[in-house]
Write an enzyme that holds these catalytic residues in place. Structure first.
Site, mmCIF file in Angstrom:
data_model
loop_
_atom_site.group_PDB
_atom_site.id
_atom_site.type_symbol
_atom_site.label_atom_id
_atom_site.label_comp_id
_atom_site.label_asym_id
_atom_site.label_seq_id
_atom_site.Cartn_x
_atom_site.Cartn_y
_atom_site.Cartn_z
ATOM 1 N N ASP A 97 -11.985 -5.436 10.219
ATOM 2 C CA ASP A 97 -12.040 -6.886 10.333
ATOM 3 C C ASP A 97 -13.178 -7.328 11.267
ATOM 4 O OD1 ASP A 97 -10.743 -5.665 12.416
ATOM 5 O OD2 ASP A 97 -8.869 -6.750 12.194
ATOM 6 N N ASP A 152 0.817 -1.213 0.000
ATOM 7 C CA ASP A 152 0.000 0.000 0.000
ATOM 8 C C ASP A 152 0.846 1.257 0.000
ATOM 9 O OD1 ASP A 152 -2.670 -0.343 -0.399
ATOM 10 O OD2 ASP A 152 -3.274 0.342 1.584
#
Length: 639
Positions: free
Chosen positions: A442, A137
């Site tokens: 998550d 990223d």
């Protein structure tokens, strides 16, 4: 004809001593009720506000204690049977895609990242069924260069691991244990592989420090030419490069064995587009992998959580392939364990009680939450599939036939799926993929999976599946818990609150288990009242607790002492030391008046529109230093 019963691929065992624990819980509940009765019926004329504040604090503590009982009432643990899996399926096993995520080459050094990548490439699993994806990223050519170096070293490292069945298979971790590789092979062979690794890491570290790749290196792979001087970490085109093609018979190690597929991905980033942090990277990985390998099983791991057990994939498959229960299991979650902790764990970062008690308790009521790393998912549930009793997985999927397409064509198609605009006006981040909008994406992703009818499993084998890097300073610990508590509290106040989103979909105890971490942050407010106000009230001559000769002091003392005694028992049973438990208690107080308080403040600021959500990457550079110091015998190993 009668149905033939087949031996289970895993067994579930309930923790012992539950009758004694339940008796303990009932007595504590009685003590709590007596404390609340005393507080509610003896409101004084002087210092009424402080007294009512104590009542409110004790009501919160009581409610939170009840919520924590949801995971302690009947915890379970599992044991897998890999021998039965091998006898039943042999090598006819499903393909697996492994996602490794990194975000910043300075906070997460590339030499650390590739050690994790090499550890998952070396699983004891058919390499032609294994595909490893690195999501960068930070979009850094330094990380791409490190991965390219790893492809060369893998040709020696993978056969070395499998020839001698070594553990762990992360070279950084393996060579940091001076006594771990004695008598494994000849000194000459050991010296060769060790020198090769150290030379590789030195080249990578030199490139990172200088910030550029030597021109002669760039000629070795076309991927280096994706970068130009205008590219930054927040402004670059999508980049997908297949460094090793597992379907190409020429992709072999130095002993002629096939190598797994290895892919580098940096999704497109532009300043005008929100990138949704790690959740956005995960969703890009799901799409990119679908046109390269499309395996039915997806595993993701953070770049600092290397594989410590080469049998982990086969262990996970014991759950998915079990004939009786496998079709109900959506994901298999492994605990986060750490190898850089001191014996007495001064900052309370071991998570042993969480791993062995709380996750096991959630397992008994529907399954543990998804914690963002060390987790095996069915690909289809990440894409939004709901559970159905007649559901059957196509385990023969994966490793797409690429004979009709060139590598360049596949990379071009994959890059279009990693573009900024691909998700525009789609259900990605909502109904499909990992959820968007929260720092701990998550948790809500796992909650949504459970609410669609799937169950999950917490597998905590004797040899930890993954080992990583825990914060080693007070500042890092406070930052990490501030991020966790803030994210979990923002979920609790949102439409994804377990009691609202999960109502009628999952059990009440499961909702309570999900809420334990969501209430970390607000715990700071009654804690602050409890530790500050009684002392101030006493200075004014208004005691807020019964006198020592009063019988009403008994429930206060009983609840305090018995709860702490059981906390100590839990901690010692999980493997902590007495001093480690004490350090953990001390750190809980520190975190409640710092991390959790900041979490409350920042969450409320976001709700009022005064600030925006951010994500701070915890530095992992201390692991590199740790390995070097251990290797040169400056520090003892932490065991």
């Amino acid at each position: 004809m009668p149905k033939i019963e087949r031996e289970r691929l895993f067994t579930t065992e309930r923790s012992g001593g539950r009758a004694l624990y339940r008796l303990h819980a009932v007595t504590v509940a009685v003590g709590i009720c007596l404390v609340l009765y005393y507080r509610a019926t003896r409101v004084p004329e002087q210092g009424r506000a402080a007294w009512l504040g104590m009542l409110a604090s004790e009501l919160f503590f009581a409610a939170y204690w009840v919520i924590t009982q949801s995971v302690r009432w009947s915890p379970v643990r599992h044991r897998t049977f890999r021998d039965r899996l091998a006898a039943r399926y042999g090598e006819r096993l499903p393909c697996v895609d492994i996602f490794v995520c990194t975000a910043d080459p300075h906070s997460e050094p590339p030499s650390l990242v590739i050690s994790t990548v090499l550890s998952v490439m070396a699983y004891n699993y058919p390499t032609e069924k294994l595909s490893v994806y690195l999501s960068d990223d930070g979009g850094s050519v330094l990380t791409f260069y490190a991965l390219w170096e790893a492809t060369l070293f893998a040709k020696e490292w993978l056969p070395f691991c499998k020839r001698y069945n070594i553990e762990p298979r992360s070279p950084a971790a393996y060579f940091s244990e001076p006594d771990g590789y004695q008598d494994v092979c000849t000194p000459k062979e050991l010296s060769f592989i060790k020198d090769m690794y150290e030379e590789m890491t030195e080249r990578i570290d030199t490139a990172v420090m200088s910030g550029k790749i030597p021109e002669e290196i760039k000629a070795n792979h076309k991927g280096f030419y994706e970068w130009n001087p205008e590219i930054t970490s927040k402004n670059h085109q999508p980049i997908v490069q297949i460094l090793l093609d597992g379907k190409d018979r020429n992709t072999v190690d130095n002993e002629g064995n096939m190598l797994p597929t290895l892919v580098y991905m940096a999704r497109e980033k532009r300043p005008q587009h929100h990138h949704n942090f790690k959740a956005g990277a995960m969703n890009a990985l799901i799409r990119v992998s679908s046109v390269i390998s499309n395996s039915p099983i997806v595993m993701n791991v953070d770049c600092d959580m290397y594989s410590n057990n080469s049998e982990t994939i086969r262990d996970a498959l014991c759950f998915f392939l079990d004939e009786e229960m496998g079709h109900k299991i959506g994901f298999v979650q492994y605990p986060q364990n750490f190898n850089n902790l001191t014996k007495n764990n001064i900052y309370g970062n071991s998570h042993q009680v969480t791993n062995q008690v709380e996750m096991g308790g959630m397992d008994s009521v529907g399954g543990p939450q998804y914690v963002g790393t060390g987790c095996f998912h069915r690909r289809e549930i990440l894409c939004g599939r709901k559970f159905a009793e007649d559901y059957k997985e196509d385990w023969n999927g994966g490793m797409k036939d690429k004979t009709q397409e060139s590598i360049d064509e596949i990379e071009e198609k994959a890059e279009s799926l990693a573009a900024c605009m691909f998700e525009h006006d789609t259900q990605w981040g909502d109904e499909i993929g990992v959820k968007y909008g929260y720092p701990v994406e998550d948790i809500i992703t796992g909650l949504a999976i459970h609410c669609r009818g799937w169950k999950s499993v917490h597998n905590n084998p004797p040899r930890p599946a993954f080992l990583g890097v825990a914060p080693t300073t007070l500042a890092q610990t406070i930052l990490q818990h501030k991020r966790w508590s803030e994210g979990s509290f923002s979920i609790f106040l949102s439409k994804y609150c377990p009691f609202l989103f999960g109502h009628g979909k999952i059990k009440l105890r499961h909702q309570m288990g999900y809420s334990i971490y969501g209430l970390w942050a607000p715990n700071s407010l009654p804690t602050l009242h409890y530790v500050i106000i009684p002392s101030l009230a006493l200075l004014q001559g208004n005691p807020l607790f019964p006198e020592m000769r009063s019988p009403w002091i008994i429930p206060f003392i009983y609840v305090l002492c018995v709860n702490n005694m059981y906390s100590l028992y839990e901690s010692l049973s999980a493997g902590d030391t007495l001093k480690g438990w004490w350090n953990g208690q001390r750190m809980w107080m520190v975190k409640r008046i710092t991390s959790y308080l900041y979490g409350v403040i920042d969450t409320l600021r976001q709700l009022l529109g005064l600030s925006k959500m951010t994500f701070a990457v915890t530095s992992k550079d201390q692991w590199n230093m740790y390995c070097r110091l251990v290797h040169h015998q400056v520090l003892p190993t932490c065991k």
